[in-house]
Enzyme design. Structure first.
Site, short mmCIF file in Angstrom:
data_model
loop_
_atom_site.label_atom_id
_atom_site.label_comp_id
_atom_site.label_asym_id
_atom_site.label_seq_id
_atom_site.Cartn_x
_atom_site.Cartn_y
_atom_site.Cartn_z
CB SER A 42 28.83 -38.26 -59.05
OG SER A 42 27.43 -38.44 -59.26
CE1 TYR A 46 27.91 -37.32 -53.87
CE2 TYR A 46 26.61 -37.02 -55.88
CZ TYR A 46 27.47 -37.79 -55.11
OH TYR A 46 27.90 -39.01 -55.57
#
Ligand code: NAP
Length: 250
Positions: free
Chosen positions: A145, A159
Site C-alpha cells: 500500500s 496498517y
C-alpha cells in the site's frame, strides 16, 4: 520461466483480489480463489469464471493461520497442480484512530492478517516453485500500500507499518530466491474504490481525499490488477525485489 499457469490469490472474494482473479482467468490461468468469512461473493465469482471456461476452485482459509495456509496449498496441489503465481492480496484495516489509542490486540490483529499471512503463503509457494525443491519457478506479488510510504497518520499507522513490513519481505525474499526461478515483487496501491474503506469506518474516504491526489481521482481495482498481472508475466522477467506505486501521482 514457469510452465504451468496456476494462480493463488488470497482474499479474492471481492475488491482488488476479485478483479485480479478475473484478469488472470481471461489470460488462461487456473484460479484458486480464497476467502476468510464471506463465502457468497467468492462462490458467485467462481461460478462466473467457470461459465467463461476457466478452471477455478474456492478455498475457505484464514491465511493468518498456519494450518489453514498449509491446507490451502495442499488443496491447490491436489485440485489444480503446482502453483506458479501467488498474489498475497488479503489484508485488513480497522477503525481509524491515532496510535495513542490503539490496543495491543488491535495491532496484533493487523500484523497477523497483513504480515504473518503473506509470509506463510510465500513460504508454501517457495516450497513448490523453487528450483531448489525441483519446482518450475514462479512469481510472487505482494499487495502492499502507499500507506507504507505515507505512514497513514491519524488513521491507521498500524496498517501502514504492516505494509512497510511487507515491502521488506518483498526485498528480502526476492534476494533469497533470485537464483531459484522465483521473482518477488509488490504493488503499492493508493486510494482505490473498494469496500475496504467502510471497514475503516469511512465508506466515502476515497472521494473525501481524491482532491489531494495529483490525478484528482481515486483508482479502480482493474488499474491495480493490470500491474499485478504484468509483474506475474514473463514480460516482467527482469523485475524482482521491486514495487510499483499505483497512487495517481502521490
Ligand atoms: P477488501 O475489499 O476489503 O478485500 C479484502 C479481502 O481480503 C476480503 O475479501 C477478505 O475476505 C480477505 N481477507 C482479509 N483477511 C483475510 C484472511 N486472514 N484470510 C483470508 N482472506 C482474508 O480490500 P481491497 O481494497 O480489495 O484490498 C486488497 C488489498 O489491497 C489489501 O491487502 C489492501 O491492504 C490493499 N490495498 C487496498 C487499498 C484500497 O484503497 N482499497 C489501497 C492500498 C492497498 P472476507 O471478506 O472473506 O473476510
Amino acid at each position: 520461466m514457469q510452465s504451468s499457469k496456476i494462480v493463488v490469490i488470497t482474499g479474492s472474494g471481492r475488491g482488488i483480489g476479485a478483479t485480479t482473479a478475473e484478469l488472470f482467468a481471461e489470460h488462461g490461468y487456473a484460479i484458486c480463489l480464497n476467502y476468510k468469512s464471506q463465502a457468497a461473493p467468492a462462490n458467485e465469482l467462481a461460478e462466473k469464471l467457470r461459465s467463461q471456461g476457466a478452471k477455478c476452485i474456492v478455498v475457505q482459509a484464514d491465511v493468518a493461520q498456519e494450518d489453514d495456509v498449509v491446507r490451502l496449498f495442499e488443496q491447490v496441489d491436489k485440485e489444480l497442480g503446482p502453483v506458479s503465481v501467488l498474489v498475497n492480496n488479503a489484508g485488513i484495516l480497522k477503525q481509524q484512530m491515532r496510535l495513542e489509542d490503539m490496543t495491543a490486540e488491535r495491532i496484533n490483529t493487523i500484523l497477523i492478517n497483513n504480515v504473518t499471512s503473506a509470509f506463510l503463503c510465500a513460504r508454501e509457494a517457495v516450497k513448490r516453485m523453487s528450483f531448489k525443491y525441483d519446482g518450475q519457478g514462479g512469481s510472487i506479488i505482494n499487495v502492499s500500500s502507499g500507506a507504507a510510504k505515507t505512514g497513514s497518520p491519524n488513521e491507521y499507522v498500524d496498517y501502514a507499518a504492516s505494509k512497510a513490513a511487507m515491502d521488506a519481505m518483498t526485498r528480502g525474499l526476492s534476494l533469497e530466491v533470485a537464483t531459484q526461478g522465483i521473482r518477488v515483487n509488490g504493488v503499492r496501491p493508493g486510494l482505490i474504490y473498494t469496500d475496504m474503506h467502510a471497514d475503516g469506518g469511512e465508506p466515502g474516504r476515497v472521494d473525501r481525499l481524491k482532491e489531494k491526489i495529483p490525478m484528482q481521482r481515486g483508482g479502480e481495482p482493474i488499474e491495480i490488477a493490470e500491474a499485478i498481472y504484468w509483474l506475474a508475466s514473463d514480460k516482467a522477467s527482469f523485475a524482482t525485489g521491486t514495487n510499483i506505486d499505483l497512487m495517481g501521482g502521490l
